[in-house]
Motif scaffolding. Structure first.
Motif, PDB file in Angstrom:
ATOM      1  N   HIS A  61     -58.223 102.443 -65.950  1.00  0.00           N
ATOM      2  CA  HIS A  61     -58.597 103.853 -65.824  1.00  0.00           C
ATOM      3  C   HIS A  61     -57.356 104.729 -65.857  1.00  0.00           C
ATOM      4  CE1 HIS A  61     -59.733 107.526 -63.555  1.00  0.00           C
ATOM      5  NE2 HIS A  61     -60.918 107.356 -64.107  1.00  0.00           N
ATOM      6  N   HIS A  62     -56.306 104.309 -65.163  1.00  0.00           N
ATOM      7  CA  HIS A  62     -55.115 105.166 -65.127  1.00  0.00           C
ATOM      8  C   HIS A  62     -54.385 105.188 -66.460  1.00  0.00           C
ATOM      9  CE1 HIS A  62     -52.844 101.400 -63.874  1.00  0.00           C
ATOM     10  NE2 HIS A  62     -51.923 101.954 -64.647  1.00  0.00           N
ATOM     11  N   CYS A  63     -54.627 104.203 -67.325  1.00  0.00           N
ATOM     12  CA  CYS A  63     -54.051 104.219 -68.670  1.00  0.00           C
ATOM     13  C   CYS A  63     -54.822 105.157 -69.589  1.00  0.00           C
ATOM     14  CB  CYS A  63     -54.048 102.813 -69.265  1.00  0.00           C
ATOM     15  SG  CYS A  63     -52.955 101.667 -68.409  1.00  0.00           S
ATOM     16  N   ALA A  64     -56.028 105.508 -69.210  1.00  0.00           N
ATOM     17  CA  ALA A  64     -56.869 106.400 -70.027  1.00  0.00           C
ATOM     18  C   ALA A  64     -56.819 107.849 -69.540  1.00  0.00           C
ATOM     19  CB  ALA A  64     -58.317 105.901 -70.011  1.00  0.00           C
ATOM     20  N   LEU A  65     -55.967 108.151 -68.557  1.00  0.00           N
ATOM     21  CA  LEU A  65     -55.948 109.503 -67.998  1.00  0.00           C
ATOM     22  C   LEU A  65     -55.592 110.554 -69.043  1.00  0.00           C
ATOM     23  CD1 LEU A  65     -54.333 109.069 -64.466  1.00  0.00           C
ATOM     24  CD2 LEU A  65     -56.690 109.684 -65.020  1.00  0.00           C
ATOM     25  N   GLY A 185     -59.242 105.455 -53.021  1.00  0.00           N
ATOM     26  CA  GLY A 185     -58.079 105.292 -52.146  1.00  0.00           C
ATOM     27  C   GLY A 185     -56.895 106.127 -52.563  1.00  0.00           C
ATOM     28  N   GLY A 186     -56.882 106.567 -53.851  1.00  0.00           N
ATOM     29  CA  GLY A 186     -55.850 107.483 -54.318  1.00  0.00           C
ATOM     30  C   GLY A 186     -54.461 106.890 -54.382  1.00  0.00           C
ATOM     31  N   GLU A 187     -53.502 107.783 -54.617  1.00  0.00           N
ATOM     32  CA  GLU A 187     -52.115 107.357 -54.789  1.00  0.00           C
ATOM     33  C   GLU A 187     -51.506 106.808 -53.508  1.00  0.00           C
ATOM     34  OE1 GLU A 187     -50.896 107.316 -57.950  1.00  0.00           O
ATOM     35  OE2 GLU A 187     -53.002 107.850 -58.186  1.00  0.00           O
ATOM     36  N   SER A 188     -52.065 107.183 -52.366  1.00  0.00           N
ATOM     37  CA  SER A 188     -51.517 106.694 -51.101  1.00  0.00           C
ATOM     38  C   SER A 188     -51.649 105.189 -50.966  1.00  0.00           C
ATOM     39  CB  SER A 188     -52.221 107.376 -49.921  1.00  0.00           C
ATOM     40  OG  SER A 188     -53.601 107.034 -49.908  1.00  0.00           O
ATOM     41  N   GLU A 189     -52.520 104.568 -51.777  1.00  0.00           N
ATOM     42  CA  GLU A 189     -52.736 103.130 -51.671  1.00  0.00           C
ATOM     43  C   GLU A 189     -51.999 102.324 -52.732  1.00  0.00           C
ATOM     44  OE1 GLU A 189     -56.802 101.903 -51.012  1.00  0.00           O
ATOM     45  OE2 GLU A 189     -56.445 102.501 -48.925  1.00  0.00           O
ATOM     46  N   ASN A 190     -51.190 102.997 -53.551  1.00  0.00           N
ATOM     47  CA  ASN A 190     -50.416 102.256 -54.540  1.00  0.00           C
ATOM     48  C   ASN A 190     -49.603 101.155 -53.859  1.00  0.00           C
ATOM     49  OD1 ASN A 190     -51.212 103.487 -56.858  1.00  0.00           O
ATOM     50  ND2 ASN A 190     -49.440 104.829 -57.044  1.00  0.00           N
ATOM     51  N   TRP A 191     -49.624  99.958 -54.444  1.00  0.00           N
ATOM     52  CA  TRP A 191     -48.866  98.803 -53.975  1.00  0.00           C
ATOM     53  C   TRP A 191     -49.292  98.325 -52.588  1.00  0.00           C
ATOM     54  CZ3 TRP A 191     -46.063 102.952 -56.205  1.00  0.00           C
ATOM     55  CH2 TRP A 191     -45.713 102.731 -57.529  1.00  0.00           C
ATOM     56  N   LEU A 192     -50.494  98.695 -52.192  1.00  0.00           N
ATOM     57  CA  LEU A 192     -50.983  98.247 -50.886  1.00  0.00           C
ATOM     58  C   LEU A 192     -52.157  97.292 -51.059  1.00  0.00           C
ATOM     59  CD1 LEU A 192     -50.879 101.524 -48.745  1.00  0.00           C
ATOM     60  CD2 LEU A 192     -49.128  99.745 -48.970  1.00  0.00           C
ATOM     61  N   TRP A 193     -52.375  96.485 -50.062  1.00  0.00           N
ATOM     62  CA  TRP A 193     -53.517  95.572 -50.004  1.00  0.00           C
ATOM     63  C   TRP A 193     -54.036  95.586 -48.585  1.00  0.00           C
ATOM     64  CZ3 TRP A 193     -56.489  93.213 -53.457  1.00  0.00           C
ATOM     65  CH2 TRP A 193     -57.367  92.213 -53.020  1.00  0.00           C
ATOM     66  N   PRO A 194     -55.354  95.572 -48.381  1.00  0.00           N
ATOM     67  CA  PRO A 194     -56.431  95.398 -49.369  1.00  0.00           C
ATOM     68  C   PRO A 194     -56.698  96.648 -50.192  1.00  0.00           C
ATOM     69  CG  PRO A 194     -57.345  95.646 -47.178  1.00  0.00           C
ATOM     70  CD  PRO A 194     -55.865  95.558 -46.988  1.00  0.00           C
ATOM     71  N   SER A 298     -51.832 113.542 -65.269  1.00  0.00           N
ATOM     72  CA  SER A 298     -51.096 112.331 -65.633  1.00  0.00           C
ATOM     73  C   SER A 298     -49.639 112.421 -65.186  1.00  0.00           C
ATOM     74  CB  SER A 298     -51.171 112.104 -67.144  1.00  0.00           C
ATOM     75  OG  SER A 298     -50.506 110.921 -67.510  1.00  0.00           O
ATOM     76  N   THR A 299     -49.017 113.587 -65.391  1.00  0.00           N
ATOM     77  CA  THR A 299     -47.625 113.780 -64.967  1.00  0.00           C
ATOM     78  C   THR A 299     -47.496 113.645 -63.460  1.00  0.00           C
ATOM     79  OG1 THR A 299     -47.207 115.268 -66.820  1.00  0.00           O
ATOM     80  CG2 THR A 299     -45.703 115.413 -64.950  1.00  0.00           C
ATOM     81  N   LEU A 300     -48.406 114.291 -62.726  1.00  0.00           N
ATOM     82  CA  LEU A 300     -48.363 114.246 -61.270  1.00  0.00           C
ATOM     83  C   LEU A 300     -48.507 112.815 -60.771  1.00  0.00           C
ATOM     84  CD1 LEU A 300     -48.334 115.669 -58.518  1.00  0.00           C
ATOM     85  CD2 LEU A 300     -50.818 115.974 -58.739  1.00  0.00           C
ATOM     86  N   ARG A 301     -49.494 112.117 -61.318  1.00  0.00           N
ATOM     87  CA  ARG A 301     -49.708 110.743 -60.873  1.00  0.00           C
ATOM     88  C   ARG A 301     -48.498 109.863 -61.206  1.00  0.00           C
ATOM     89  NH1 ARG A 301     -55.240 107.193 -61.680  1.00  0.00           N
ATOM     90  NH2 ARG A 301     -54.516 105.331 -60.602  1.00  0.00           N
ATOM     91  N   GLY A 302     -47.905 110.115 -62.368  1.00  0.00           N
ATOM     92  CA  GLY A 302     -46.732 109.338 -62.757  1.00  0.00           C
ATOM     93  C   GLY A 302     -45.563 109.557 -61.814  1.00  0.00           C
ATOM     94  N   TRP A 303     -45.281 110.826 -61.457  1.00  0.00           N
ATOM     95  CA  TRP A 303     -44.180 111.115 -60.544  1.00  0.00           C
ATOM     96  C   TRP A 303     -44.444 110.571 -59.143  1.00  0.00           C
ATOM     97  CZ3 TRP A 303     -43.303 116.886 -62.238  1.00  0.00           C
ATOM     98  CH2 TRP A 303     -42.503 116.904 -63.394  1.00  0.00           C
ATOM     99  N   GLN A 304     -45.660 110.778 -58.672  1.00  0.00           N
ATOM    100  CA  GLN A 304     -45.976 110.273 -57.335  1.00  0.00           C
ATOM    101  C   GLN A 304     -45.859 108.755 -57.289  1.00  0.00           C
ATOM    102  OE1 GLN A 304     -49.906 112.005 -56.956  1.00  0.00           O
ATOM    103  NE2 GLN A 304     -49.159 113.662 -55.628  1.00  0.00           N
ATOM    104  N   GLY A 305     -46.382 108.119 -58.330  1.00  0.00           N
ATOM    105  CA  GLY A 305     -46.318 106.661 -58.370  1.00  0.00           C
ATOM    106  C   GLY A 305     -44.899 106.158 -58.474  1.00  0.00           C
TER     107      GLY A 305
END
Length: 705
Positions: A61-65, A185-194, A298-305
């Motif tokens: 999904h994030h590749c199709a943004l 879960g949004g960007e706050s959950e990047n690289w997190l588990w579960p 897309s830019t925002l998500r890229g910078w935040q990530g």
């Protein structure tokens, strides 16, 4: 990140991981054009895979943004509401620059490249010789216009391959779930588990009626791939063997210890801080203006990530002691080389020169960062690209830089045409203001006289005047941008309109420095071409001497990783389960973004609409995401995860926090890839955001409970 051709050499390791592949199957897996790897394609910095004979492509999904944003309007927000098409005619263009490349042939050209390099007189001549040969090889390869070709370097230049791929230029968005599913879960959950993310979307590849690649046209027809993935028919469980294929863009596993330390101590903290401040500017405006929110999503998500990634890498490096591990590995190699006497001297000399080149590259890093970012923002980026295009057009096509040759013109023009749909002058003014303030903070010795003259001062009034001049630039008008495409170099440097245009005059002022920076980089690259292969050959020999097989750093070409579905224990001692379940989404849903699961999903969970084909009896639910000890990096987003039969078991979308520094060092004990289970994808397609025609097309029609 093994090359496909290395798989037969890994037979014993694959067997230990649970693979039951026969030598014949291994040979089949090792064929990048065969089944299943022939179904996997690069997609604009991500990976996708064919999942039907009608050109249906699965990715994240994030590749199709980009495609989602391109087709959104204030009245029809596809990110928020999702998108699904009932017929092929309802599928929408992913944009004029969207591309996939289907591998057609691979040619070993190592001997030709090394002969060209050996005949060069100095570093700049060496890199020029490589560029000239690459242009010749690619140009000859692309005489058939349907193909895109690329020269790949492996192991620092110990091997070169020319790969030819069918370039498909008409991609269309077919299906994307609402953001509340695709990024739960949004960007706050990047690289997190579960995790509980339905990070998947579908494109379709189209060609002309003659079956050949063609730009978007309403009467184009679906592409018919030779290979496509079948959906797994056996439930995936803990301990099961899996394999991942994709196009990781870059790793630095064999970087010098000094270079690694510089990234950990300067690059990551510095760039992360910039990205966080820039993201805050966009986020603040997005809250007030939905149009800006859509354009810059897309830019925002890229910078935040990226900011979160870099900060996590800093902590991960500190936690794992990676700097010292890298230093110890390098020391161990150097000691081994010294023990070899005269035969180790060339590699020792190569190492010493690589260290010196790294130090040179870091001398102007503050200036280089600021100038690079400033010249890549909004209308300043358009001006710089147009002026550079005019410079390159004054040369014969074969001598131009990549991106500015005749074959690149259509994509270049399309990018300029799409500028208004991806940027906003008001937002760009804030971003330009940020980088101009960063520029005036630079020490005087790092400033550029021509830019100082263009800026006309260091104070707030000077910056405001500069921003006002940029705001009046004709490049903010689509028709004027088209006119500048036709302007020659003299028109930029001497024309009255150019000198009065704030963005164009900036480009003319900064370009000599940008070109000088390029030449310095090229000079170092030319020296690196001579010494890095020597060093990495020694490293490979050393690893072989201790019973280990070396793989090349990622370079954007197809790579394979293998492992098992497996849990891990976090740093705090808490053991993590390898699967998450749909029931947990309902428990986590708050009704507020980013934990606002759609009501249709909550209803399906409450009613336990779990069909026999999708229910995992061990979990007593439908699995959502799963963990595996696979090796991925940037570019692997969307990579298919395959089971032992080569069938689609899931789609990778993230790493765990403990492995964010794996671009530098792979730790199998802590590294985990996070993937969407194909059963969750099918459940969404069946119960939540229904798309029965896609299920049928993939050979898995909706199942009864």
């Amino acid at each position: 990140m093994w090359t496909p051709q290395q798989l037969p050499e890994l037979a014993s390791q694959l067997k230990q991981s649970g693979a039951r592949a026969t030598p014949k199957q291994l040979a089949q897996w090792a064929d990048p054009k065969g089944d299943p790897l022939g179904a996997v394609v690069p997609l604009g910095g991500c990976t996708a895979s064919f999942v039907s004979p009608k050109g249906l492509l699965l990715t994240n999904h994030h590749c199709a943004l980009g495609a989602i944003g391109l087709n959104s309007t204030p009245q029809r927000n596809l990110s928020r509401d999702g998108f699904k098409s009932g017929t092929n005619n309802e599928e929408v263009s992913a944009g004029p620059n969207a591309r996939i490349f289907v591998l057609d042939s691979v040619q070993d050209v190592t001997a030709r490249v090394q002969a060209a390099l050996n005949g060069a007189a100095d570093p700049l001549a060496r890199i020029a010789a490589l560029d000239a040969l690459e242009r010749q090889l690619v140009g000859d390869c692309e005489k058939q216009s349907d193909y895109g070709c690329r020269l790949y370097s492996y192991s620092g230049g110990n091997r070169y391959e020319l790969q030819r791929s069918l370039e498909i230029r008409d991609l269309r968005l077919v299906y994307a779930p609402p953001e509340a599913i695709g990024n739960f879960g949004g960007e706050s959950e990047n690289w997190l588990w579960p995790r509980h993310s339905g990070d998947f979307a579908f494109y379709r590849a189209y060609v002309g009626k003659d079956g050949k690649p063609a730009p978007y046209a309403i009467d184009n027809v679906p592409y018919q791939p030779k290979r496509w993935l079948k959906i797994a028919d056996k439930p995936l469980g803990a301990g099961d063997f899996i394999m991942l294929a994709g196009f990781p863009s870059l790793t630095n596993r064999y970087a010098m210890a000094d270079d690694f330390q510089a990234n950990a101590e300067w690059t990551y903290p510095t760039v992360a801080a910039h990205y966080k401040r820039l993201a805050a500017l966009i986020d603040a405006e997005s809250r007030k203006n939905p149009q800006i929110a859509s354009k810059y999503a897309s830019t925002l998500r890229g910078w935040q990530g990226a900011a979160k990634n870099y900060e996590s890498q800093i902590e991960s490096i500190r936690r794992a002691g990676t700097t010292q591990i890298k230093r110890n590995e390098e020391t161990e190699l150097l000691q081994w080389l010294r023990g070899k006497g005269a035969t180790g001297q060339s590699a020792l000399a190569a190492h010493a020169r690589l260290v010196e080149l790294g130090q040179q590259a870091r001398e102007q890093r503050d200036r280089d960062l600021v100038l690079g970012q400033l010249s890549a923002t909004g209308s300043l980026a358009a001006a710089s690209q147009l002026y550079r295009s005019a410079i390159e057009r004054s040369k014969p096509d074969a001598q131009r830089e990549n991106g500015y040759r005749d074959r690149d013109r259509a994509a270049f023009e399309n990018g300029l045409k799409q500028m208004d749909r991806r940027t906003d002058p008001r937002m760009d003014r804030q971003l330009q203001n940020y980088w101009l303030h960063e520029y005036v903070k630079l020490p005087k010795e790092h400033r550029v006289a021509a830019i100082d003259a263009w800026l006309e001062g260091d104070d707030e009034k000077s910056i405001k005047r500069a921003l006002d001049r940029i705001a009046k630039s004709r490049l903010n008008n689509p028709e004027q941008r088209a006119n500048w495409l036709k302007t020659d170099r003299a028109g930029f440097e001497q024309g009255k309109d150019a000198s009065k245009d704030g963005a164009i005059s900036f480009a003319v002022a900064i370009m000599p420095t940008l070109l000088q920076m390029e030449q310095e980089i090229r000079g170092r690259a030319g020296e690196t071409l001579l010494v890095r292969p020597v060093y990495l050959k020694a490293l490979a020999d050393f690893r072989k001497s201790v019973g280990k097989l070396a793989y090349p750093d990622a370079n954007g070409s197809l790579r394979v990783s293998y492992g098992t579905v497996t849990p891990y224990t976090k740093d705090n001692g808490v053991r993590q389960l390898p699967f998450t379940r749909v029931d947990e989404i309902a428990a986590r849903s708050t009704g507020t973004a980013p934990f606002n699961a759609p009501q249709a999903l909550l209803d399906a969970v409450a009613a336990k609409r779990y069909s026999v084909a999708l229910l995992d009896k061990r979990l007593e639910s439908v699995p959502v995401n799963f963990l595996a000890d696979l090796d991925i990096s940037g570019g692997n987003s969307g990579s298919p995860v395959l089971d032992g039969q080569g069938k689609l078991a899931g789609i990778a979308f993230d790493n765990n926090w403990e492995s964010v520094s794996s671009s530098w060092l792979f730790d199998p004990a802590a590294t985990r890839t996070i993937s969407v289970d194909q059963r969750y994808m099918r459940w969404i397609l069946q119960e939540v955001f229904p798309a029965p025609r896609l299920l049928a097309e993939m050979g898995v029609p909706a199942s009864a409970k």
